[in-house]
Motif scaffolding. Structure first.
Motif, PDB file in Angstrom:
ATOM      1  N   ARG A  19      -6.011   0.843  -7.980  1.00  0.00           N
ATOM      2  CA  ARG A  19      -5.790   2.037  -7.159  1.00  0.00           C
ATOM      3  C   ARG A  19      -6.833   2.160  -6.055  1.00  0.00           C
ATOM      4  NH1 ARG A  19      -3.782   7.570  -9.897  1.00  0.00           N
ATOM      5  NH2 ARG A  19      -3.987   8.023  -7.691  1.00  0.00           N
TER       6      ARG A  19
ATOM      7  N   GLU B  11      -6.219   2.609  -2.155  1.00  0.00           N
ATOM      8  CA  GLU B  11      -6.675   3.840  -1.517  1.00  0.00           C
ATOM      9  C   GLU B  11      -7.605   3.535  -0.345  1.00  0.00           C
ATOM     10  OE1 GLU B  11      -5.822   6.927  -1.898  1.00  0.00           O
ATOM     11  OE2 GLU B  11      -4.433   6.548  -3.566  1.00  0.00           O
TER      12      GLU B  11
ATOM     13  N   GLY C  43       0.818  -1.211   0.000  1.00  0.00           N
ATOM     14  CA  GLY C  43       0.000   0.000   0.000  1.00  0.00           C
ATOM     15  C   GLY C  43       0.850   1.258   0.000  1.00  0.00           C
TER      16      GLY C  43
ATOM     17  N   GLU D  17       2.392   1.625  -3.541  1.00  0.00           N
ATOM     18  CA  GLU D  17       1.391   1.972  -4.552  1.00  0.00           C
ATOM     19  C   GLU D  17       0.901   3.405  -4.383  1.00  0.00           C
ATOM     20  OE1 GLU D  17       0.156   0.241  -7.132  1.00  0.00           O
ATOM     21  OE2 GLU D  17       1.450  -1.498  -6.801  1.00  0.00           O
ATOM     22  N   ARG D  18       0.578   3.801  -3.174  1.00  0.00           N
ATOM     23  CA  ARG D  18       0.060   5.159  -2.958  1.00  0.00           C
ATOM     24  C   ARG D  18       1.139   6.211  -3.229  1.00  0.00           C
ATOM     25  NH1 ARG D  18      -2.630   2.191   1.083  1.00  0.00           N
ATOM     26  NH2 ARG D  18      -1.008   2.610   2.619  1.00  0.00           N
TER      27      ARG D  18
END
Length: 306
Positions: free
Chosen positions: A187, A191, A125, A128-129
């Motif tokens: 995404r 998120e 996470g 990716e973020r």
């Protein structure tokens, strides 16, 4: 009995005979009771053995992961997204088919980014973020491709709900029915990522993210999620990464997530520093260029004047 009669008492022999008869009756009753007890014990043992055998059979069958068709557009066990955020289309794989490895651009002109991620993994996470925006811009422009491999590595870390596996199945359903929406759905999952060792999102909440990602064939994806259609495929894909090797790299097998590869080189830098990852991309591309043999320069041929 008349007054002249005298009451007759049993002789010692008769008393002993009566005692022996009573003892025999007690022994017979005890033997019958013991036979019944043994029969009950044997029956109980049989029931326990059958129950244990059933549990063992379930465990064995569950660990084998019977083969099932894979999702369309994920022939490599991942989904490849390129220019314009368009996914590469591939047919659904047969149950026993081996993954079809994508070939990266050998010239290095287009950067190959490959990620192995788990939707419950907190480090995934973070990565990716932190990097989704810059990866998305590179891919959208055609400067890079991204191949995403969702794997249910942490399926047992969600209070028994197997969230990682359910999220992977949902991602495969999206890839199957609307692959061009995969990037946005991916995404959305990060998120709205739940914390590790919690129950995770419910299927209904996952379906809300499917809608939020703009998936066109929502009804088909929703039914696919309800059916857990790609659970077996996801677990088999995980088994393949744990066995290895990881294609187009020197990584022998998956040992943790996220696994991020750029032109086959493993990124091991900060997961929360986009500048460091950008620098790694630039270096990986430069290294790819430097390993290419220069194109031979044609030698001019002398011409005769006459």
């Amino acid at each position: 009995m008349t007054n002249g009669d005298v009451e007759r008492r049993p002789s010692n022999g008769e008393r002993r005979a009566a005692a022996r008869d009573k003892a025999r009756q007690l022994r017979d009753a005890h033997r019958k009771q013991e036979r019944r007890r043994r029969a009950v014990v044997r029956s109980s043992i049989v029931v326990v053995v059958l129950a244990v055998a059933a549990v063992v059979a379930v465990v064995i069958v569950s660990s084998i992961h019977p083969p099932s068709h894979g999702p369309a557009n994920m022939a490599s066990d991942g989904i490849l997204i390129g220019k314009g955020m368009k996914a590469q289309r591939t047919p659904a794989t047969a149950p026993d088919a081996k993954p079809v490895v994508n070939k990266p651009d050998a010239t290095g002109a287009t950067v190959s980014i490959v990620t192995y991620i788990d939707y419950l993994c907190p480090y995934c996470g973070e990565f990716e973020r932190t990097n989704a925006d810059q990866i998305g811009k590179l891919v959208d422009s055609g400067a890079a491709t991204v191949e995403i491999h969702p794997i249910p590595l942490l399926a047992s870390h969600s209070a028994g709900t197997k969230y990682s596996l359910r999220a992977d199945n949902a991602a495969a359903c999206v890839a199957n029915y609307d692959p061009n929406s995969f990037w946005e759905f991916n995404r959305q999952l990060f998120e709205n990522q739940p914390k590790e060792n919690t129950a995770g999102l419910t299927d209904a909440q996952i379906k809300q993210l499917v809608k939020r990602a703009g998936v066109k064939d929502y009804d088909s994806v929703s039914k696919c999620i309800d059916d857990s259609r790609f659970d077996s495929w996801a677990q088999n894909a995980l088994d393949r990464t744990l066995t290895g090797p990881i294609p187009n790299s020197s990584v022998k097998q998956l040992k943790g997530t996220p696994l991020v590869l750029v032109n086959g080189k493993q990124y091991q830098g900060s997961l929360t520093d986009p500048d460091e990852f950008r620098a790694f991309i630039v270096k990986a591309q430069a290294d790819t260029y430097s390993t290419q043999k220069p194109t031979p320069t044609p030698t001019p041929t002398a011409t005769s004047n006459g």
